[in-house]
Design an enzyme around this catalytic site. Sequence first.
Site, PDB file in Angstrom:
ATOM      1  N   CYS A 153       0.812  -1.223   0.000  1.00  0.00           N
ATOM      2  CA  CYS A 153       0.000   0.000   0.000  1.00  0.00           C
ATOM      3  C   CYS A 153       0.839   1.264   0.000  1.00  0.00           C
ATOM      4  CB  CYS A 153      -0.954   0.014   1.190  1.00  0.00           C
ATOM      5  SG  CYS A 153      -0.121   0.190   2.774  1.00  0.00           S
ATOM      6  N   ASP A 160       2.315   2.621   2.689  1.00  0.00           N
ATOM      7  CA  ASP A 160       2.381   3.289   3.995  1.00  0.00           C
ATOM      8  C   ASP A 160       3.793   3.154   4.564  1.00  0.00           C
ATOM      9  OD1 ASP A 160      -0.315   3.799   3.781  1.00  0.00           O
ATOM     10  OD2 ASP A 160      -0.930   2.320   5.275  1.00  0.00           O
ATOM     11  N   CYS A 217      -2.156  -1.419   9.225  1.00  0.00           N
ATOM     12  CA  CYS A 217      -1.671  -0.165   9.808  1.00  0.00           C
ATOM     13  C   CYS A 217      -1.264  -0.355  11.267  1.00  0.00           C
ATOM     14  CB  CYS A 217      -2.739   0.916   9.691  1.00  0.00           C
ATOM     15  SG  CYS A 217      -3.155   1.311   7.985  1.00  0.00           S
ATOM     16  N   CYS A 250      -2.349   6.244   4.690  1.00  0.00           N
ATOM     17  CA  CYS A 250      -3.796   6.431   4.756  1.00  0.00           C
ATOM     18  C   CYS A 250      -4.211   6.945   6.141  1.00  0.00           C
ATOM     19  CB  CYS A 250      -4.488   5.109   4.435  1.00  0.00           C
ATOM     20  SG  CYS A 250      -4.216   3.839   5.685  1.00  0.00           S
TER      21      CYS A 250
END
Length: 126
Positions: A35, A37, A104, A60
């Site tokens: 992603c 991140d 996350c 995000c």
Amino acid sequence: MAGYSELVRDHFEHPRNAGVLEDADGEGERSNPVCGDRMRVMIRVADGRIAAVRWQTRGCPAAIATSSFASELVAGWTLEAVRGLTREAIAEAMGGLPRDKVHCSVLAADALKAAIADYEAKLAKR
């Protein structure tokens, strides 16, 4: 932000402890290549406990929120307690995360553990 708890939304909209911790005792960085991140965590340690945490995250809303939340959560914790922190514990304490955003909380837990490992490696060299 539909699907996020009120706590996740609050930490995203009003992040705590963001920024650089000058002369940090330890630093850890983790990223998710899928992603994109990226999370950098800096810690200050006093008497075997987390005295300060700062973080820089690109990602995000959930990545930013978990960075902020984790920085407050572990304040004052022993290094051993932080080592035992799991992604599940972070996600649960935040009121849950959508299944596709649980990674996350992995970044937050792993970056904190990496910062502790960096701190301990520096101590070993003294």
